[in-house]
Design a protein around this motif. Structure first.
Motif, PDB file in Angstrom:
ATOM      1  N   GLY A  12      -5.377   7.607   0.912  1.00 11.82           N
ATOM      2  CA  GLY A  12      -3.741   7.224   1.356  1.00 11.82           C
ATOM      3  C   GLY A  12      -3.629   6.110   1.487  1.00 11.82           C
ATOM      4  O   GLY A  12      -4.425   4.646   1.728  1.00 11.82           O
ATOM      5  N   ILE A  13      -2.270   5.906   2.874  1.00 14.15           N
ATOM      6  CA  ILE A  13      -2.369   3.969   3.101  1.00 14.15           C
ATOM      7  C   ILE A  13      -3.388   3.213   3.503  1.00 14.15           C
ATOM      8  O   ILE A  13      -3.197   2.487   3.412  1.00 14.15           O
ATOM      9  CB  ILE A  13      -1.328   4.111   3.430  1.00 14.15           C
ATOM     10  N   ASP A  14      -3.825   3.909   4.630  1.00 16.15           N
ATOM     11  CA  ASP A  14      -4.481   2.731   5.944  1.00 16.15           C
ATOM     12  C   ASP A  14      -5.856   3.039   4.694  1.00 16.15           C
ATOM     13  O   ASP A  14      -6.096   1.570   4.597  1.00 16.15           O
ATOM     14  CB  ASP A  14      -5.488   4.104   6.674  1.00 16.15           C
ATOM     15  N   LYS A  15      -6.220   3.750   3.288  1.00 15.28           N
ATOM     16  CA  LYS A  15      -7.513   2.931   2.599  1.00 15.28           C
ATOM     17  C   LYS A  15      -7.357   2.176   2.112  1.00 15.28           C
ATOM     18  O   LYS A  15      -7.669   1.048   1.904  1.00 15.28           O
ATOM     19  CB  LYS A  15      -8.586   3.838   1.870  1.00 15.28           C
ATOM     20  N   LYS A  16      -5.830   2.430   1.469  1.00 10.97           N
ATOM     21  CA  LYS A  16      -6.140   1.257   0.343  1.00 10.97           C
ATOM     22  C   LYS A  16      -5.418  -0.268   1.405  1.00 10.97           C
ATOM     23  O   LYS A  16      -5.675  -1.444   0.579  1.00 10.97           O
ATOM     24  CB  LYS A  16      -4.023   1.124  -0.147  1.00 10.97           C
ATOM     25  N   LYS A  50       8.966  14.917  12.042  1.00  9.56           N
ATOM     26  CA  LYS A  50       9.136  13.347  11.798  1.00  9.56           C
ATOM     27  C   LYS A  50       7.937  12.803  13.102  1.00  9.56           C
ATOM     28  O   LYS A  50       8.645  11.680  12.585  1.00  9.56           O
ATOM     29  CB  LYS A  50       9.865  13.601  11.664  1.00  9.56           C
ATOM     30  N   ASP A  51       8.129  12.920  13.907  1.00  9.36           N
ATOM     31  CA  ASP A  51       7.940  12.229  14.903  1.00  9.36           C
ATOM     32  C   ASP A  51       6.360  11.421  15.002  1.00  9.36           C
ATOM     33  O   ASP A  51       5.914  10.737  15.577  1.00  9.36           O
ATOM     34  CB  ASP A  51       7.765  12.946  16.926  1.00  9.36           C
ATOM     35  N   LYS A  52       5.810  12.223  13.828  1.00 10.66           N
ATOM     36  CA  LYS A  52       4.002  11.988  13.582  1.00 10.66           C
ATOM     37  C   LYS A  52       4.187  10.949  12.529  1.00 10.66           C
ATOM     38  O   LYS A  52       3.232  11.126  11.613  1.00 10.66           O
ATOM     39  CB  LYS A  52       3.352  12.935  13.104  1.00 10.66           C
ATOM     40  N   MET A  53       5.427  10.344  11.814  1.00 12.38           N
ATOM     41  CA  MET A  53       5.521   9.875  10.522  1.00 12.38           C
ATOM     42  C   MET A  53       4.621   8.258  10.870  1.00 12.38           C
ATOM     43  O   MET A  53       4.587   8.018  12.476  1.00 12.38           O
ATOM     44  CB  MET A  53       6.135   9.157  10.613  1.00 12.38           C
ATOM     45  N   GLU A  54       3.485   7.970   9.850  1.00 14.99           N
ATOM     46  CA  GLU A  54       2.761   6.608  10.804  1.00 14.99           C
ATOM     47  C   GLU A  54       3.197   5.465  10.441  1.00 14.99           C
ATOM     48  O   GLU A  54       3.220   4.846   9.447  1.00 14.99           O
ATOM     49  CB  GLU A  54       1.563   6.388   9.845  1.00 14.99           C
ATOM     50  N   ILE A  55       4.133   4.851  11.181  1.00 14.36           N
ATOM     51  CA  ILE A  55       5.093   3.742  11.373  1.00 14.36           C
ATOM     52  C   ILE A  55       3.453   2.477  12.033  1.00 14.36           C
ATOM     53  O   ILE A  55       3.162   1.094  10.943  1.00 14.36           O
ATOM     54  CB  ILE A  55       6.535   3.545  12.382  1.00 14.36           C
ATOM     55  N   TYR A  56       2.943   2.654  12.222  1.00 13.29           N
ATOM     56  CA  TYR A  56       1.915   1.078  12.787  1.00 13.29           C
ATOM     57  C   TYR A  56       1.721   0.840  11.127  1.00 13.29           C
ATOM     58  O   TYR A  56       1.423  -0.285  10.438  1.00 13.29           O
ATOM     59  CB  TYR A  56       0.430   1.958  12.845  1.00 13.29           C
ATOM     60  N   GLN A  57       1.514   2.056  10.228  1.00 11.63           N
ATOM     61  CA  GLN A  57       0.984   1.424   8.916  1.00 11.63           C
ATOM     62  C   GLN A  57       2.025   0.356   7.840  1.00 11.63           C
ATOM     63  O   GLN A  57       1.954  -0.678   7.476  1.00 11.63           O
ATOM     64  CB  GLN A  57       1.059   2.692   8.030  1.00 11.63           C
ATOM     65  N   LEU A  58       3.430   0.061   8.679  1.00 13.82           N
ATOM     66  CA  LEU A  58       4.361  -0.012   8.001  1.00 13.82           C
ATOM     67  C   LEU A  58       3.865  -1.821   8.875  1.00 13.82           C
ATOM     68  O   LEU A  58       4.351  -2.607   7.886  1.00 13.82           O
ATOM     69  CB  LEU A  58       5.583   0.075   7.848  1.00 13.82           C
ATOM     70  N   ALA A  78       0.560  -1.510   0.129  1.00  9.76           N
ATOM     71  CA  ALA A  78      -0.036   0.338   0.296  1.00  9.76           C
ATOM     72  C   ALA A  78       1.136   1.315  -0.096  1.00  9.76           C
ATOM     73  O   ALA A  78       0.367   2.660  -0.241  1.00  9.76           O
ATOM     74  CB  ALA A  78      -0.695  -0.141   0.898  1.00  9.76           C
ATOM     75  N   GLY A  79       1.790   1.136   0.293  1.00  8.55           N
ATOM     76  CA  GLY A  79       3.528   2.644   0.235  1.00  8.55           C
ATOM     77  C   GLY A  79       3.230   2.104   1.569  1.00  8.55           C
ATOM     78  O   GLY A  79       3.535   1.513   2.911  1.00  8.55           O
ATOM     79  N   ILE A  80       4.621   3.467   1.288  1.00  9.59           N
ATOM     80  CA  ILE A  80       5.840   3.934   2.464  1.00  9.59           C
ATOM     81  C   ILE A  80       5.587   5.423   2.962  1.00  9.59           C
ATOM     82  O   ILE A  80       5.179   5.946   2.499  1.00  9.59           O
ATOM     83  CB  ILE A  80       7.197   3.511   2.404  1.00  9.59           C
ATOM     84  N   PRO A  81       4.700   5.446   4.290  1.00 11.22           N
ATOM     85  CA  PRO A  81       4.573   6.778   4.698  1.00 11.22           C
ATOM     86  C   PRO A  81       5.763   7.783   3.804  1.00 11.22           C
ATOM     87  O   PRO A  81       6.946   7.193   4.381  1.00 11.22           O
ATOM     88  CB  PRO A  81       4.728   7.063   5.876  1.00 11.22           C
ATOM     89  N   LYS A  82       5.604   8.757   3.930  1.00 18.02           N
ATOM     90  CA  LYS A  82       6.878  10.153   3.214  1.00 18.02           C
ATOM     91  C   LYS A  82       6.719  10.300   4.884  1.00 18.02           C
ATOM     92  O   LYS A  82       6.640  11.348   5.410  1.00 18.02           O
ATOM     93  CB  LYS A  82       5.576  10.862   2.380  1.00 18.02           C
ATOM     94  N   ILE A  83       8.144  11.234   4.637  1.00 19.34           N
ATOM     95  CA  ILE A  83       9.067  11.984   6.228  1.00 19.34           C
ATOM     96  C   ILE A  83       8.310  13.323   6.130  1.00 19.34           C
ATOM     97  O   ILE A  83       8.037  13.799   4.847  1.00 19.34           O
ATOM     98  CB  ILE A  83      10.150  12.186   5.472  1.00 19.34           C
ATOM     99  N   LYS A  84       8.008  13.398   7.149  1.00 20.42           N
ATOM    100  CA  LYS A  84       7.319  14.997   7.661  1.00 20.42           C
ATOM    101  C   LYS A  84       8.245  15.794   8.366  1.00 20.42           C
ATOM    102  O   LYS A  84       8.766  15.843   9.365  1.00 20.42           O
ATOM    103  CB  LYS A  84       6.397  14.763   8.656  1.00 20.42           C
ATOM    104  N   PRO A  85       8.886  16.879   7.030  1.00 25.28           N
ATOM    105  CA  PRO A  85      10.016  17.387   7.754  1.00 25.28           C
ATOM    106  C   PRO A  85       9.568  18.143   9.295  1.00 25.28           C
ATOM    107  O   PRO A  85      10.764  18.352   9.143  1.00 25.28           O
ATOM    108  CB  PRO A  85      10.434  18.331   6.525  1.00 25.28           C
ATOM    109  N   LYS A  86       8.329  19.083   8.688  1.00 23.96           N
ATOM    110  CA  LYS A  86       8.108  20.257  10.037  1.00 23.96           C
ATOM    111  C   LYS A  86       7.342  18.623  11.724  1.00 23.96           C
ATOM    112  O   LYS A  86       7.372  19.379  12.324  1.00 23.96           O
ATOM    113  CB  LYS A  86       7.096  20.908   9.702  1.00 23.96           C
TER     114      LYS A  86
END
Length: 523
Positions: free
Chosen positions: A388-392, A351-359, A341-349
């Protein structure tokens, strides 16, 4: 009565060990948990050895001092005795016993003798009791405990204080107890060392209500005793609460545990949990390492290596975490199938809110056998996200008919996070209806230290379990819905919105909303 007595004695021992640490300047020190858990483990292994030896040899059982009877045995007889013991009993020598160290406590350099004893036990039992890293290194049972006392002159006294506490009573009479006893003891043992205060890779202690609900739905009561020779996996195992509940439901001798977790502390706590719960045979499958980047549990095929597939998977993965330092390594040909379903993108501003649970969730789906089942804690936002990834991921589960249902839990079911959570149940062989349960209004709010959490009553837990397993539709609580209807609802897995739509349909018969929510016939 015996259980209550020993539960209190065990808690008193743990409190005494913590008091000793505090008296020597180690209270709330980063190394305190190593001292407490390793000392407790040494005590447990010593008394388990005594218990097994007495079962096998009447002379040892009848001796006034079992340690002296064992020490008097020839080397060959002692080897034969140990061969007859189960694989969950550590191999000990007479000089390893607590009573021997107690008799030597006034010897010069006692701290060195104490440490050398623990290290020798670790080396002797390395093949069975060592946890591995994803790089192949072995993490042995014990460290040199006295090294954590900065003042050399106080180390002997510190180790003497410990050995004097360990000799006060024996665990032997409680080795016939079962999971619930050890679950309570383990939770008490680690309650100060498994929290969300540890920074980037903090461990979260999964509430027992969540663990029990998962286990009772994955392994219903009517299947107990029929499930055997199965594999159970957790790719973010922590200290193992979820796995222990599932293994207990299946039967500890009927399953093998496989884990991976990036935290060395968690892996050590998990090892202790396996030892307490007669799952020593699974310790070689405990891996300390980064599951997302370097999944350890793989199998060789004619086309190379692929993920090992499991019968049961449980997980409470981290929800949001900065993985930007290895994100680009995941975006490879080898990972295309795993992260479908994809890899979450980096959130430059942020980063601690990157959705690692999707991986983790995609990794779990890829690691499931065709007939396998999984239960995963997810943020409730996952079940309704419209892009996004959740729906996929939801689309994948629906289109491949591998969804059992969702239980939306009350807010603050975890005292350490305000995030609303749901339990996603995956069943790779479910071609029938999907159960959606809205348990968000259950439970009672209680204080847990500085935090507030929601506690379910046993009756509420059972209601969730019974309704889900029966695929029962209950007003304002649950629905059973077809895959086609979920697709028509834009793949939403929200019980609350489905129940509301159902209510609207009953008020307005002309409503043409396409879902068909209905109870199944009684069985």
């Amino acid at each position: 009565m015996v259980e209550q007595e020993f539960q209190q004695k065990t808690k008193t021992l743990i409190d005494s060990l913590k008091s000793i640490c505090a008296n020597y300047g180690l209270g709330n020190d980063g190394n305190e948990f190593k001292i407490i858990t390793q000392t407790f483990l040494y005590k447990f292994l010593n008394d388990k050895f005594a218990f097994e030896a007495k079962k096998l040899d009447d002379n040892i059982a009848k001796a006034d001092k079992w340690e002296e009877a064992l020490a008097a045995m020839s080397e060959d007889d002692l080897d034969m005795l140990q061969l007859q013991m189960g694989g969950d009993t550590a191999r000990l020598k007479p000089q390893h016993f607590i009573s021997y160290l107690f008799s030597q406590q006034n010897a010069p350099d006692f701290a060195k003798l104490f440490d050398d004893t623990l290290i020798d036990i670790a080396i002797t039992n390395n093949d069975v009791f060592a946890v591995k890293t994803d790089g192949g290194a072995k993490v042995v049972l014990f460290d040199r405990i006295s090294q954590y006392i900065a003042d050399d002159s106080k180390r002997d006294a510190f180790c003497r204080a410990i050995i004097n506490k360990l000799v006060e009573f024996s665990f032997e009479r409680i080795f016939t107890q079962k999971f619930d006893f050890y679950a309570t003891i383990f939770e008490y043992l680690i309650k100060d060392y498994n929290s969300n205060s540890g920074g980037k890779y903090a461990e979260y202690f999964t509430p027992h209500a969540v663990a029990r609900i998962m286990a009772e739905i994955l392994v219903p009561q009517d299947q107990r005793g029929t499930v055997r020779n199965v594999s159970c996996y957790d790719p973010s195992a922590g200290s193992g609460t979820l796995l222990m509940n599932v293994a207990h439901a299946i039967g500890e001798n009927r399953c093998s545990i496989y884990t991976q977790d990036i935290s060395q502390k968690s892996s050590n706590l998990l090892r202790l949990n396996l030892i307490l719960n007669n799952l020593v045979h699974s310790i070689p499958n405990v891996i300390q390492g980064n599951t997302v980047l370097h999944p350890y549990h793989v199998e060789s095929t004619k086309d190379g290596k692929e993920l090992k597939r499991f019968d049961y998977i449980v997980s409470n993965p981290p929800f949001k975490l900065d993985f930007s330092d290895f994100r680009d390594e995941l975006d490879s040909k080898e990972n295309k199938e795993r992260f479908f379903a994809g890899i979450p993108k980096i959130k430059p501003k942020d980063k601690d809110k990157m959705e690692i649970y999707q991986l983790f969730l995609q990794h779990i789906i890829a690691s499931l056998k065709p007939s396998g089942k999984a239960a995963v804690v997810v943020p409730t936002g996952f079940i309704t996200a419209q892009s996004g990834i959740d729906k996929k991921i939801r689309e994948h589960l629906v289109k491949n008919k591998m969804l059992a249902g969702v239980v939306s839990m009350p807010s603050n079911i975890f005292a350490t996070t305000g995030t609303n959570v749901s339990i996603l149940f995956i069943d790779a062989s479910n071609d029938g209806d999907v159960v959606l349960v809205d348990a968000s209004n259950l439970g009672e709010k209680v204080k847990d230290g500085k935090n507030q959490k929601t506690v379910l009553t046993p009756a509420e837990e059972q209601k969730i379990i019974d309704v889900f397993n029966a695929k029962e539709a209950v007003d304002d609580f649950s629905v059973a819905i077809s895959y086609d209807d979920i697709e028509a609802k834009n793949y939403s897995l929200s019980a609350a919105s489905t129940l509301m739509s159902k209510s609207n349909m009953s008020i307005s018969p002309q409503n043409s909303f396409p879902e068909r929510c209905r109870p199944l016939p009684a069985t």
